[in-house]
Write an enzyme that holds these catalytic residues in place. Structure first.
Site, mmCIF file in Angstrom:
data_model
loop_
_atom_site.group_PDB
_atom_site.id
_atom_site.type_symbol
_atom_site.label_atom_id
_atom_site.label_comp_id
_atom_site.label_asym_id
_atom_site.label_seq_id
_atom_site.Cartn_x
_atom_site.Cartn_y
_atom_site.Cartn_z
ATOM 1 N N ALA A 32 0.839 -1.196 0.000
ATOM 2 C CA ALA A 32 0.000 0.000 0.000
ATOM 3 C C ALA A 32 0.878 1.253 0.000
ATOM 4 C CB ALA A 32 -0.914 -0.018 1.213
ATOM 5 N N GLU A 33 1.939 1.201 0.814
ATOM 6 C CA GLU A 33 2.804 2.369 0.877
ATOM 7 C C GLU A 33 3.536 2.569 -0.456
ATOM 8 O OE1 GLU A 33 4.639 2.904 4.481
ATOM 9 O OE2 GLU A 33 6.030 4.440 3.781
ATOM 10 N N ASP A 35 2.414 1.686 -3.361
ATOM 11 C CA ASP A 35 1.428 2.241 -4.295
ATOM 12 C C ASP A 35 1.274 3.746 -4.103
ATOM 13 O OD1 ASP A 35 0.972 -0.189 -5.447
ATOM 14 O OD2 ASP A 35 -0.853 -0.630 -4.315
ATOM 15 N N GLU A 112 -11.287 -10.848 -13.212
ATOM 16 C CA GLU A 112 -10.775 -12.079 -12.599
ATOM 17 C C GLU A 112 -9.879 -11.740 -11.414
ATOM 18 O OE1 GLU A 112 -8.963 -12.809 -16.503
ATOM 19 O OE2 GLU A 112 -7.081 -13.223 -15.448
ATOM 20 N N LYS A 114 -6.767 -11.116 -9.082
ATOM 21 C CA LYS A 114 -5.356 -10.793 -9.302
ATOM 22 C C LYS A 114 -4.562 -11.593 -8.277
ATOM 23 C CE LYS A 114 -2.311 -6.811 -9.762
ATOM 24 N NZ LYS A 114 -1.286 -7.178 -8.791
ATOM 25 N N ASP A 116 -1.575 -12.892 -6.107
ATOM 26 C CA ASP A 116 -0.402 -12.204 -5.588
ATOM 27 C C ASP A 116 0.802 -13.133 -5.600
ATOM 28 O OD1 ASP A 116 0.989 -10.133 -4.643
ATOM 29 O OD2 ASP A 116 0.187 -10.176 -2.606
ATOM 30 N N ARG A 135 9.608 -12.190 -15.164
ATOM 31 C CA ARG A 135 9.371 -10.983 -15.936
ATOM 32 C C ARG A 135 10.609 -10.097 -16.041
ATOM 33 N NH1 ARG A 135 4.777 -6.838 -14.135
ATOM 34 N NH2 ARG A 135 6.175 -6.624 -12.375
ATOM 35 N N GLU A 176 0.807 -16.437 -13.280
ATOM 36 C CA GLU A 176 1.331 -16.060 -11.974
ATOM 37 C C GLU A 176 1.720 -17.317 -11.205
ATOM 38 O OE1 GLU A 176 1.436 -12.829 -11.755
ATOM 39 O OE2 GLU A 176 1.561 -12.245 -9.653
ATOM 40 N N TYR A 228 -2.877 -16.628 -17.180
ATOM 41 C CA TYR A 228 -3.888 -15.584 -17.398
ATOM 42 C C TYR A 228 -3.758 -14.863 -18.735
ATOM 43 C CZ TYR A 228 -0.060 -12.787 -15.446
ATOM 44 O OH TYR A 228 1.153 -12.225 -15.195
ATOM 45 N N LYS A 317 -7.184 -2.577 -7.140
ATOM 46 C CA LYS A 317 -6.497 -3.037 -5.932
ATOM 47 C C LYS A 317 -7.463 -3.064 -4.747
ATOM 48 C CE LYS A 317 -2.134 -3.759 -6.192
ATOM 49 N NZ LYS A 317 -1.103 -3.044 -5.780
ATOM 50 N N CYS A 411 2.908 -10.645 36.966
ATOM 51 C CA CYS A 411 1.684 -10.304 36.241
ATOM 52 C C CYS A 411 1.476 -8.795 36.346
ATOM 53 C CB CYS A 411 0.499 -11.046 36.841
ATOM 54 S SG CYS A 411 -1.075 -10.442 36.183
ATOM 55 N N CYS A 414 -1.941 -8.240 38.640
ATOM 56 C CA CYS A 414 -2.078 -8.549 40.066
ATOM 57 C C CYS A 414 -0.732 -8.715 40.778
ATOM 58 C CB CYS A 414 -2.927 -9.800 40.264
ATOM 59 S SG CYS A 414 -2.083 -11.323 39.782
ATOM 60 N N CYS A 429 -0.183 -16.022 34.316
ATOM 61 C CA CYS A 429 -0.376 -15.575 35.675
ATOM 62 C C CYS A 429 -1.120 -16.703 36.387
ATOM 63 C CB CYS A 429 -1.206 -14.291 35.660
ATOM 64 S SG CYS A 429 -1.927 -13.928 37.274
ATOM 65 N N CYS A 434 -6.925 -13.168 39.790
ATOM 66 C CA CYS A 434 -6.349 -11.976 39.149
ATOM 67 C C CYS A 434 -7.478 -11.218 38.447
ATOM 68 C CB CYS A 434 -5.284 -12.411 38.142
ATOM 69 S SG CYS A 434 -4.736 -11.084 37.068
HETATM 70 S S1 IVH Z 1 -2.995 -9.799 -16.795
HETATM 71 C C1 IVH Z 1 -0.015 -6.809 -19.306
HETATM 72 N N1 IVH Z 1 -4.179 -11.235 -14.996
HETATM 73 O O1 IVH Z 1 -0.385 -8.572 -11.816
HETATM 74 C C2 IVH Z 1 -0.075 -7.568 -18.046
HETATM 75 N N2 IVH Z 1 -2.134 -10.199 -14.398
HETATM 76 O O2 IVH Z 1 0.308 -5.699 -11.466
HETATM 77 C C3 IVH Z 1 -1.291 -8.432 -18.103
HETATM 78 N N3 IVH Z 1 -1.377 -10.702 -12.132
HETATM 79 O O3 IVH Z 1 2.271 -8.378 -14.065
HETATM 80 C C4 IVH Z 1 -1.436 -9.069 -16.829
HETATM 81 N N4 IVH Z 1 -3.050 -12.013 -11.588
HETATM 82 O O4 IVH Z 1 1.994 -10.559 -12.690
HETATM 83 C C5 IVH Z 1 -3.122 -10.467 -15.269
HETATM 84 N N5 IVH Z 1 -5.333 -12.584 -13.517
HETATM 85 C C6 IVH Z 1 -4.285 -11.823 -13.793
HETATM 86 C C7 IVH Z 1 -3.256 -11.583 -12.851
HETATM 87 C C8 IVH Z 1 -2.199 -10.759 -13.193
HETATM 88 C C9 IVH Z 1 -1.913 -11.483 -11.180
HETATM 89 C C10 IVH Z 1 -0.133 -9.937 -11.983
HETATM 90 C C11 IVH Z 1 0.784 -10.027 -13.155
HETATM 91 C C12 IVH Z 1 0.997 -8.623 -13.604
HETATM 92 C C13 IVH Z 1 0.709 -7.881 -12.350
HETATM 93 C C14 IVH Z 1 0.354 -6.443 -12.627
#
Ligand code: IVH
Length: 672
Positions: A32-33, A35, A112, A114, A116, A135, A176, A228, A317, A411, A414, A429, A434
């Site tokens: 998050a940070e 991003d 779909e 994403k 991780d 990649r 992934e 994917y 996200k 403790c 107490c 404890c 207590c």
């Molecule tokens: S499509 C042009 N589909 O998310 C890239 N990516 O932040 C098309 N990822 O690099 C990616 N699940 O490693 C796609 N269902 C999914 C995904 C997915 C995870 C990852 C992927 C990508 C990254 C982008």
């Protein structure tokens, strides 16, 4: 700071974090940070396009490959995705696409999960897997072919189904690689045991495992892959992303098919993204968002790409479950069992939509192993309903004023000397009187799963104890209106409501009552088993350890604890006093004559015709029992789509596996 220096500083900072994330698999800040930094840089660069250089992280993807692996040049660059965080971002994406296409007619999208993990490309030539790469910087990745080949669900040769299209001569598949949550927990546990630093999350564990120089190590790490998309291919007759995913699946590649959802409007896209966010904890792997794609491949080609991401796709996200923050102080809480738990007080952060101020540090051993100190900058996480915890300290950020923490010998509530059982990590404890333990026991007694007394919060309990109006749970039932209105911040009306709630709680079930007693190791599930088996509290009190162990679901530790509880006279007397207050215990009705009665069920994967909660309801109504994972006592595994590791365990143990239809047949389809 002037804008030029700020941009340079941000670029530098992001480059550093890219290196930690992509090359070292050991990030220092939460996603998050990261991003936020990235968004800030994007904004500044948008205001000052003259300051954007090709070396800026906004123009590049990932990191240069590590030198220890050979390099693989991608025939087509592997891009990243633009991020969106709000409904408006999704609507803007739709507007941009329509504007670019010069047409206002609806565009069909797919949404779909994403996953991780880390992006990988598999190259199949004439159906055989020839090269696999990470990649890297998008143009050149690391050659991880030998490691990829150890992943059992990745086919070494593509299959050709009868009547289906054959795979093209050249097929570059992208997807992934990730690690299941369960495997991740086990791996981290082993690492901590071996004094190795744990991985911060499943993604780092997956990346670290795939990028091992010795493929034998990778082989021992349970990795998996979802495909994917594609890179370069020879001729391919297919019109949409959705069709493409079906084809990949027909060729033997693993695709997250049940969750690739077609949407016709931006509102449908938003709804499905929300739905995925709601069910995110039900997946066996971590998902950090949703990926939205234009479904038609010809439109994807027309839309093309920007420098680092395609125009036809965007990530949505989810609210982060991990964040970076500072520990302001560490102190110790004493629970109802007397366990002392170190708790980190944090600079407030938002985690999955909730402001978090405290996180558990579990025990001294965990603190030592993770080397967490007061004042540290840390990563905290909150997954689903579990208590937030401190994942790791960011040591390079230490300034030298951080303080080590040592559990007290007394403790904190107490003052009794604490004790630790041989072989246990928890410090306790030993004083049953207590105040912390007494408060904790009351809190437990009135909680939802126990006697369910609404309105009796911590503050009221504390006052009642302090004013000596209650000493044990039975005293709750002799409280009067006069007693209650002497308390701070309670008006006559809420006092009356509270008295009614206390009175109503007298009509309860045996299972709730057993749970309310707070016997160590007896949670709601065990309490229900005991209630069903014994039917009344006296019979439970007389049960021997052997008798208890013989019950399905009760192990020696639980049996010993139940026995110890009932051997203690004050406990027996307390139960008598509770019953004398007029508590009526409804025994469970005998299980209906069903083939499932008394059998244990586990559900894995996603059911299509009913919700999980509905399936559980049908099973328990018919006298079956639910368990969360397959073990020797499991009778049936109900397998839906995308089943988890339970399916393999069930096969190994010879457990009967049913699909949804078979489950319903078993009960004569008794859904209402
Ligand atoms: S499509 C042009 N589909 O998310 C890239 N990516 O932040 C098309 N990822 O690099 C990616 N699940 O490693 C796609 N269902 C999914 C995904 C997915 C995870 C990852 C992927 C990508 C990254 C982008």
């Amino acid at each position: 700071m002037d804008k030029v220096s700020e941009i340079e500083k941000l670029q530098e900072e992001i480059r550093y974090h890219n290196h930690r994330y992509y090359s070292l698999d050991d990030p220092e800040i939460s996603d998050a940070e990261y991003d936020r930094l990235f968004k800030r840089l994007l904004n500044l660069e948008q205001q000052h396009p003259e300051l954007v250089t090709p070396e800026s992280p906004t123009q590049m993807v990932g990191a240069r490959p590590q030198e220890t692996f050979s390099e693989v040049k991608h025939r087509l660059p592997m891009l990243s995705l633009g991020n969106s965080f709000s409904d408006q971002d999704i609507r803007d994406f739709d507007t941009r696409i329509k504007r670019f296409l010069g047409n206002d007619s609806p565009v069909e999208y797919t949404v779909e999960p994403k996953i991780d993990g880390l992006a990988v490309e598999l190259v199949y030539e004439n159906g055989a897997l020839v090269v696999a790469s990470t990649r890297g910087d998008g143009f050149t990745g690391e050659n991880v072919t030998r490691n990829i080949k150890t992943i059992l669900t990745i086919p070494l040769t593509l299959t050709q189904k009868k009547g289906a299209l054959p795979p093209p001569d050249l097929l570059e598949v992208r997807g992934e690689v990730y690690m299941d949550l369960e495997a991740f927990e086990i791996l981290n546990h082993e690492r901590v045991e071996r004094d190795l630093p744990p991985f911060a999350n499943p993604r780092n564990a997956a990346a670290g495992s795939l990028r091992q120089l010795d493929p034998k190590i990778t082989a021992r790490r349970p990795l998996n892959m979802f495909c994917y998309g594609i890179g370069m291919t020879s001729e391919l007759s297919c019109n949409t992303h959705h069709e493409l995913m079906t084809l990949l699946q027909q060729w033997g590649l693993r695709v997250n098919r049940p969750y690739i959802h077609k949407c016709n409007t931006p509102t449908e896209v938003i709804d499905y993204c929300r739905h995925l966010e709601e069910i995110r904890t039900q997946f066996f792997f971590e998902i950090d968002g949703a990926v939205i794609k234009v479904n038609r491949l010809d439109l994807q080609t027309r839309l093309g790409q920007k420098s680092r991401s395609p125009r036809w796709s965007m990530a949505y996200k989810f609210k982060p479950t991990q964040e970076t923050t500072t520990i302001t102080r560490i102190d110790v809480q004493v629970g109802r069992t007397g366990a002392l738990t170190p708790v980190a007080h944090l600079k407030p952060v938002e985690l999955s939509g909730v402001i978090v101020r405290r996180a558990t540090l579990h025990n001294q051993e965990e603190i030592d192993k993770k080397d967490i100190r007061e004042g540290d900058l840390v990563i905290v996480q909150r997954a689903g309903d579990v208590i937030p915890e401190v994942v790791k300290a960011i040591k390079p950020k230490r300034t030298g004023i951080e303080k080590r923490f040592i559990m007290p010998y007394r403790c904190p509530v107490c003052g009794s000397d604490v004790s630790k059982k041989e072989g246990e990590v928890v410090v306790r404890c030993p004083n049953p009187n207590c105040p912390a333990q007494v408060r904790g026991s009351f809190k437990h007694f009135v909680s939802k799963g126990a006697m369910n007394i609404d309105g009796l919060g911590d503050k009221i309990i504390a006052q009642l104890i302090e004013k000596r109006l209650i000493e044990e749970a039975a005293d709750l039932y002799s409280l009067t209106l006069d007693n209650l209105i002497t308390l701070d911040k309670i008006k006559e009306r809420s006092a009356t409501n509270l008295l009614r709630a206390i009175e109503n709680s007298k009509k309860t079930t045996l299972a709730r009552f057993i749970y309310a007693l707070g016997i160590r190791h007896v949670g709601e599930y065990v309490a229900a088993i005991l209630a069903e088996h014994f039917g009344d509290i006296e019979r439970l009190g007389k049960a021997t350890e052997e008798e208890l162990i013989a019950i399905d679901g009760i192990g020696p530790q639980i049996a010993e604890s139940i026995n110890a509880y009932f051997e203690d006279h004050p406990n027996r007397d307390h139960i008598k006093r509770l019953i004398q207050t007029g508590i009526e215990l409804e025994a469970p009705s005998p299980p209906p004559a069903s083939p499932a009665a008394g059998k244990t069920f586990v559900i894995t994967g996603t059911l299509s015709s009913m919700k999980r909660s509905e399936a559980k309801e049908v099973i328990t109504r018919n006298g079956g029992r639910m368990a969360s994972s397959v073990g020797r006592n499991t009778d049936y595994l109900i397998a839906g789509e995308s089943p988890g590791s339970n399916l393999r365990k069930a096969r190994d143990l010879g457990v009967t596996i049913l699909n949804e239809d078979e489950l319903l047949k078993l009960f004569g389809d008794d859904r209402e």
